[in-house]
Design an enzyme around this catalytic site. Structure first.
Site, PDB file in Angstrom:
ATOM      1  N   SER B 265       0.852  -1.188   0.000  1.00  0.00           N
ATOM      2  CA  SER B 265       0.000   0.000   0.000  1.00  0.00           C
ATOM      3  C   SER B 265       0.880   1.227   0.000  1.00  0.00           C
ATOM      4  CB  SER B 265      -0.878  -0.030   1.252  1.00  0.00           C
ATOM      5  OG  SER B 265      -1.220   1.260   1.683  1.00  0.00           O
ATOM      6  N   ARG B 305     -20.281  -2.222 -47.915  1.00  0.00           N
ATOM      7  CA  ARG B 305     -19.335  -2.034 -46.811  1.00  0.00           C
ATOM      8  C   ARG B 305     -19.874  -0.922 -45.930  1.00  0.00           C
ATOM      9  NH1 ARG B 305     -14.228  -0.545 -47.877  1.00  0.00           N
ATOM     10  NH2 ARG B 305     -14.408  -0.142 -50.110  1.00  0.00           N
TER      11      ARG B 305
END
Lengths: 396, 396, 396, 396
Positions: B265, B305
């Site tokens: 930590s 497309r």
């Protein structure tokens, strides 16, 4: 389930209804009883299939234990003769019954969806073949590209549907039973059966009774569930893509396609809305989120049986299953009645010839007629038709 | 790509990096040139593989045409000798190059992910076997259920990984080329080749050069893309489920598992955080949304497309691919170093014996020792080990 | 970050880059030091802002603790003079630093997005006003409905942008600091400060230094994060809707709109693709999934600080933030250069007059000219212009 | 709607049911009639509110036009006297009626959700106050951090609920009517009214009748819809976070919390499952995907009224609304009966003291009692209580 919030939802009929689930749970419990008896674990359980339970009998009590199996078993036990009741659900846990019952419901959904896709395939096969030489403007990024034929469009739609159907069919053939007992060890049935060998035999008979695949318990291995969701979503994707094309091409300025029975308006008398396409697109916008919920649930599994992730699967699975059937059915209708305006296709393509053949001029130095610049279109259509025929022949 | 916003992301290395994409696009263009030459469409193209293009050369120009292929081809053409340059990209469209290049990048991702999964399988195989008899409390809906063994937990994790690996392997074997030309008809190459037969041969050679599967153009049939996403997400789901268990069981009050190298930590010196599990869980929370984007794109395909749906695939595909590799690698490390505290497992199970055997008493009328109420646990572990061995043997 | 996988991504520049995060973390740590000093908790900390840390210095170590703050603090501490270093980060936890730094990055994103939206508003204001009387066919469910004007279309786009901008502005004004210490109690700084009152003062000064809102710790109350995501997604939704309209109306068969600088093709010389619209639509297809990841993370929060849910926020927040800026910028360009073909609008509307006035005939019994059946269009445009002017005036 | 697939769903009662929608549509049509009459557009419409329509009357016909309004209007018109029928729906379009009716249904949902949240707030207020001094181990990333109190946990839950309630309340106060006519110009009512001024007055009266906010038509500006979804999801997120904590802390190894009425098992007699928490977690796993569907729909809007995106909103909005009510209700029950085991909290904290005070020793050089290292906990609780009191006072 609502036709107001979801027009056309009646097409899914009783699939995955509350009552369908109750019937499926009964089938699962009875299959287990038969397996216990067939394996000699239980004496004659005197199975009486006539007992009836309605969803309403158990709905109110589903919350107390967090799932519908607990009140279902209690209610069923009360209605069975004592010698049957004492064996009911012995060796099973709630998740065994519910997961197996869901697989039965899913199978009905898949059968119906595949039926609708067969209708789509038949319609698309006919369109692809009939319009093999119907030249139209190819469109990419919304702009005219090179010439194609409407037969090729239909063949591409067809390929998409066949890809999706293949996956749904594969999923249908691999739907598993769930049978693990309280924590996936089958401890109770092993104790009752006097050993692992007989317990394994019970499980095999159980699977055979339900015509599902016997597998190791998958209480927290949820890939069977996500496979279902992924394949259902892919089926809807394929429908959505068709709807998108119909929506664009039925715009009045394009006018190359139209629905057979367009919808009206509450205020405008002239309206001819492509309603089926609209409703299919609606499904296509929703499905990815439903399938993703199943992945999120799978990824949140924990312990021997999960603390909410399992429960999170039921509603989206049901909605997605019904959605797939409705979308497949609407798409089949859409295709069966599709109005193809070859005059508009020809006129648009003719007017756009110069642009449509610009690539040809660049590549080859000259250009001729649109129909001479179609590449392997014929072969692509043929290949799609061959796949379609094989698919349609499979279940005849 | 960012190790700050995504700790551990360096594990994915250059996979799917911008430069990896450039290299893949070059392989695709060169494979096409070779196919043109091999089929006699082009004379000796004098292929010079030494030309180098960096992502930076083309990045700024990718927006103008909406994709990176256009500036890539322009830049590459400028650097090739005239007799090669004139044949470059002839008969292809942007989507052919990019989709095929993405498949090459995906293959590298899958190979690496499967390597990491082999590490997982090896570690899980050892854990399942070593802890075959390590009794622990089974847990369902967070509460103690019936006894299981830690070997079974590991075997279940293993089955989940193997299911996912099977799907990834199947996807790897079916990755397709993309080759359709401007609107999916192969018109340009057909014109250059003087007919459909030779054009088809070019495509076959192209596929063989890239070791991808030759298929019909799938510009708007996006199931190949969603299959990849679905399988990658399933792989991450399997990792996530393992992480969830480690997170719960490494809580100090449970303490049955611990990571080998927990994290510290920034302020609390005593901290031993299960950091790899935390980071894997992070991936598992994200993956369903990434895979779903590919379905949403597939469902939005339109025309020959699409007008945005295709473009929407690239970034989530890349992120999902890298995420799968990182999560698989972190999970492999997690498992390789997993600390198993059998004393804590034994103590907790012993203290909970009464509850853990309540089902046994209800079912059989009496209860004995925890290790006698384990059902088919041994057989389940054996079955998982057999699958693991087959999986590990496959690539030796 | 990639211009190849995401064309136009350079528009977001260094926003939310790794280095931007490092700079923001430094600002947060220094603001805390100043607050400690200003409140008398620390003696002269001798703050030296000139220390430089690069993202590369800390990237490799971000994984060990699961977040980038731990290596950042270690590295920064090494480079500070002893009397400063000893106070660095005292009383903070990693999440305090990272969440606060993310808020600074978000603020930069919001400022830039709002700048781009001002460009949109200015362009839309001009379009709405200029085309107040440009009659065109209204379209609903793809079919012609009743007449509208292009000025109304622009006014509707404008209202959508203003709604989104209002929400982004509100979020910008409420971005909170994060300051809770190890578990949200501010215990360390309270101990250092000798009491809660001074600790509270430190927090207030810290907030003032960063010009963020002082709030209770929100380590596991993630509504501030989801509010950001929801507003960013709404901004992209508003852009997407504009792009959809441009895409439809720039189809050659409709031809009412065009982009100023359309994109070309890698193979077809005639192509004029609406590339900006395509790329904006791409963003619109992605954003909902990114914002949803923040909700999923919020819903998975647990304990005093979460075990993965927090970590899952960073990457989608960054991507969503950059996506919003890029989409807003592309939309602003799109609008600034939009080509409006009033001749096509007039021709289509004229040809469709009979249908466009069918409602009028049904309702009133007769019909006249299109321009006489526009209802309150003028008033709607005026109202949108008033809102636009107020918005534009706000920051002058 | 299903209590089997979604245990506890009955808590939402008739909210957003098909019949509730029919009633809301009737209210909307009647409010419009009243507005026409009040503004002098229609003579005495002779409104007869007694006409009844059931959802079943119109369900089957909803598909033909793509929405339920068309058959609703037809059916209603048939049952009204001629002089009323002739004015029914004049000037409206389907989307006006449905969107406005959905807002009425949403308001009922919000009212009920806020009621349930008041119950939550009352319970949390009591817990926060009662356990102000109940020391427990703070937990971050699953591991013990520094001491906190259970009162602070409750206060944090409370703050989360209040944040969510504020947003829901704001949404409730800004629910708009929809009134635009066929294409958002109000052309029909303007023609009927003889001018824009009277038409605007009709709209204002319509809004007043329904007690909704008068706004410009938002047929394709869907921020009102996404705001609702975002706020509902945030409400569920807040519930989910509470459930997550209860699930962890009711694990037998931790045992600090328990549900008042835990659920049983279908096979294990000892089981005490935290069922409400499980079901709330289930909702929290689902909600982000439902809210995201509304964004996807908003982003897909096009034309004057959309071709599927609008239709895609109805079902997820309904499900999300009911889900929010059910989750809020289950959470309220969960909190009202929450069993707090202060002995277990004390014992765990005591045993972990050394680690819990490690930060204190590092920061200050020494450590004392847990209760002396709680920082500003009291002030944080007080602030949450003040907010709670203000919230509870608001509607007394």
């Amino acid at each position: 389930m609502s036709e107001l919030f979801w027009p056309g939802e009646h097409r899914a009929g009783a699939l995955f209804s509350d009552q369908a689930l109750v019937v499926a749970m009964a089938r699962v419990e009875f299959a287990w009883l038969q397996a216990l008896q067939a394996s000699g674990v239980a004496a004659d359980v005197g199975l009486d299939w006539s007992v009836q339970i309605s969803a309403d009998d158990i709905a109110a009590d589903a919350e107390a234990g967090g799932n519908p199996v607990i009140p279902f078993v209690t209610t069923l036990r009360d209605r069975l003769p004592e010698h049957t009741a004492q064996w009911l659900h012995r060796g099973l846990t709630s998740q065994d019954v519910l997961d197996s019952a869901l697989m039965l419901c899913v199978r009905d959904v898949l059968d119906r969806a595949l039926d609708e896709m067969r209708r789509q395939v038949a319609a698309l096969r006919a369109l692809a073949d009939a319009h093999r030489d119907t030249v139209q403007a190819g469109r990419t990024l919304t702009q005219h590209a090179v010439p194609v034929t409407f037969g090729l469009t239909a063949a591409n739609w067809l390929t998409g549907v066949l890809d999706a159907a293949d996956d749904l069919d594969a999923v249908r053939g691999s739907l598993p039973i769930q049978a693990g007992g309280a924590a996936g060890t089958l401890a109770a049935v092993t104790a009752l059966a006097g050993g692992a060998a007989t317990a394994t035999q019970v499980v095999a008979t159980f699977a055979a009774e339900l015509d599902l695949v016997a597998t190791a318990p998958w209480h927290t291995n949820r890939r069977p569930m996500t496979r279902i969701g992924d394949a259902l979503a892919a089926g809807i994707d394929a429908c959505g893509r068709i709807a998108n094309d119909v929506l664009v091409r039925s715009r009045p300025e394009i006018g190359e396609l139209a629905e057979a029975t367009p919808g009206g308006s509450s205020t405008m008398p002239q309206k001819q809305n492509p309603v089926l396409s609209v409703l299919v697109k609606r499904a296509a916008l929703s499905a990815p989120f439903l399938a993703a919920q199943l992945h999120a649930a799978a990824a949140a599994a924990v312990d021997e049986r999960p603390d909410g992730a399992w429960h999170a699967e039921w509603a989206p699975l049901r909605t997605l299953g019904r959605l797939a059937v409705v979308a497949a059915s609407q798409t089949a209708d859409l295709l069966a009645g599709l109005v193809v305006r070859t005059d508009r296709m020809a006129a648009t393509a003719a007017a756009a010839t110069d642009g449509l053949l610009a690539e040809q001029r660049k590549i080859t130095g000259s250009s001729g007629e649109l129909k001479e610049y179609l590449g392997v279109t014929d072969a692509l259509i043929d290949a799609a038709l061959v796949r379609a025929d094989a698919f349609l022949a499979k279940d005849e």
